[in-house]
Structure formats: structure tokens, C-alpha cells
Scaffold this active site. Sequence first.
Site, mmCIF file in Angstrom:
data_model
loop_
_atom_site.group_PDB
_atom_site.id
_atom_site.type_symbol
_atom_site.label_atom_id
_atom_site.label_comp_id
_atom_site.label_asym_id
_atom_site.label_seq_id
_atom_site.Cartn_x
_atom_site.Cartn_y
_atom_site.Cartn_z
ATOM 1 N N HIS A 204 -9.171 69.237 -29.412
ATOM 2 C CA HIS A 204 -10.241 68.773 -28.533
ATOM 3 C C HIS A 204 -9.753 68.818 -27.094
ATOM 4 O O HIS A 204 -8.590 69.132 -26.825
ATOM 5 C CB HIS A 204 -10.699 67.369 -28.929
ATOM 6 N N ASP B 219 -13.122 71.231 -22.156
ATOM 7 C CA ASP B 219 -14.324 71.614 -22.904
ATOM 8 C C ASP B 219 -15.339 72.323 -22.011
ATOM 9 O O ASP B 219 -15.838 73.400 -22.349
ATOM 10 C CB ASP B 219 -15.000 70.385 -23.511
#
Length: 383
Positions: free
Chosen positions: A133, A163
Site C-alpha cells: 500500500h 497511490d
Amino acid sequence: MTQSPERPSRGPLQGLRVVEMEGLGPCPLAGQILADLGAEVIVITRKSAPADKTDINNRNKSSVALNLKHPEGLRAARAVIKTADILIEGFRPGVMERIGLGPDDCRGENPRLIFGRMTGWGQTGPMSQMAGHDINYLGLTGVLQALGPSDAPPPPPLNIAADYGGGTMFLLLGVLAALFERQTSGKGQVIDAAMVDGPPVLMGLIHSMIARGDWSEARNANMLDGGAPFYRSYACADGKHIAVGPLEPQFFAQLVAKAGLPSDHSKDQYDIASWAARRDSYAEIFASKTRAEWEAIFDGTDACVTPILGWSEAARHPHMQARETMKEIDGVMQAMPAPRFDRTPAATPAPPPAPGAQTDVVLQQLGYDDTQLAALRAAGALT
């Protein structure tokens, strides 16, 4: 099935058709931005479901629900992709190939297709098949180590840096650059956008400072990481906070004058040896007034002092309201499309459709009739 939602008819990407494979995070945001700017974005989803007006990343899109494990569902997906300019997907490397929708499968029927691949670690490399992540990708780049106070572990900057900043934005850059190149070659290509690749590019200025010996690896010791007393956040008397950022001497001089700081501080603003003590003294000064009082003092100046607002406050700020940066749509507060274009402005976004709501409409445009659709649905190819 329901008809297509009312979609914006304006925007610089009008006429561009994009297929987005359903997923999470950076890829849906990329699809949202393309749709915001006028592209027709068709999401291939796994299953029909009720509409969710809070699913902002799916605004302005159409949605087709297909069972890709069924031969006819896969055939329908290929038919949709055959009509697309761009496909974007966010699966681990190899997943699209295994389901029969890899670049070779799709570009065999559509050689002009631009195939945008969004992953965390990239299509290649020893970590390419690992989960991760934002915090993981950011940690590997050196960026995360530079964030936060010096006496605590680095905090995650939400999930905006790897991200979205290093992922979504570079995916968009990649597919639009390939779209430009296609005008010359007539051919599509595969874009390998990795969330671990983007943040180092964003850090070009910091890398320059490191190379020149102007950046320390110690946190809270540099001009842009909270080390400088003139570039950090401070608590006010009411427990709220302000952002202080006059990097340039002429702006810093206004801070000194307006905040009542010692006038001789303007002479040695960049003296690192003085920063620690000044951080403490500035903290005391800014804690003497409320955020609103400081906001009034600095309003209209070049001192680079502004309030730090909460989510709900931000939408109500006069500047944000004047530009309509945030707007409530169907009861959901959300950002309006950006950037802005003078000749081909984007329209106010339409609410997100129900997953699968446009299955019939999209497939009918490809030549499927009602009898075929009914048969596909009975066979479980349409979900």
C-alpha cells in the site's frame, strides 16, 4: 437494465473512449479524472449492485457487469475493449493475461489500444508480485523517512503521495502521452505505471538539494520538512492551527512585521543554527492568539500564513466557494473537476451509476439484441 446516466457533454477529452477494469484506489481515480474531463469511461465490473452516491471515484462513468469466467462474458468484454482508445487496469502483474484480457489478447483485435497498467511495485522486479500500500511504496523510495517529527516514527501522509501522486497522476500522464504518440505511429502501447516509480520523480528538487549537500537525512532539520521556523504549522490559542510558509526574504519580512517577531530575524532567516530556538519562540507567539485572529492579521498579505482547516471548514472557505472548488452533488460534498479549461470546460459531474446499470445499453451499441442479452443473462455471462 437502466439507461446510461446523464453524462457531461463538455470537456477536452470528449470523444475519447476508456475502459476501466473495476478495482480500488489509483485506477478508479484515474478513470474519474478522465471522465471528469469529458472522456467516455466504461467500467467493467464483476457484479451488478445498487447505486452508491458516495462512490465519488465512479462519477460520470458507465458500468457494465460481466462474468469474465464465462466464455460469453469474456467475449463481451473483448467486444467492449475493441472499441476503446485506452484500457486501464490495476491488478497484479499477470492477472489480465490469466483471464484472457492481457495486452496481446486485446491489441490483437485493437492494435491502437493504449493499455495502462497500474501496480504498486511495477510489472517487473523481485517485489512485483507482493502486496503493498501507499505507506510501503513510499517507504521504499526514501520519501516516508523524511516525513514527520524527529522524535517519532514517520507518519503516513494519508495515501495521497504514492497511490495518487505517484500512481494515478503518472498513469494519466502515461496514457495521454501514448495517445499523443499514437497520432504519429498509429499504434498503441503498454504503460507500466508503478506507485514506487512516481514519488522519486516528484522528489526531483529534493534530490537536487541532496546532491548539493543542502539536505540532511535527519527529519525536522531542513527547510521544507518543518525544520525551518518559517515553514511549519503552529498551534493557536484556541487549539486550532495555522500554516506558516514565507520561504522568500520579502515574504518573511512581512511575517516578522505582522506577527511582531524580532526585526533582526529578517537578517539571518536561513541560519540553521538559530532554527531550533526560534521554533520554540515562534510557537509561543502564535499560541497567543486564536486562529481567526491570525487569519484576520494576515489576510491579503504575502506573509504566506493561512488557516489549517478541517474537511467541513474547507468547503465553506470564501476562496474555495468563490472558485467552486468543492460542491455538493446529490447530498455528497466533493471536488469539482480540475484543471480548468477556457474553451472546453468540464461539466458539473453526474452522480455515480449503479454497478452494471449500463450493461444492456453498451452491449446493444455493439450489436447485441434483446434476445442475445436475455440468453447471456440466463447463462450467467451477465451479472
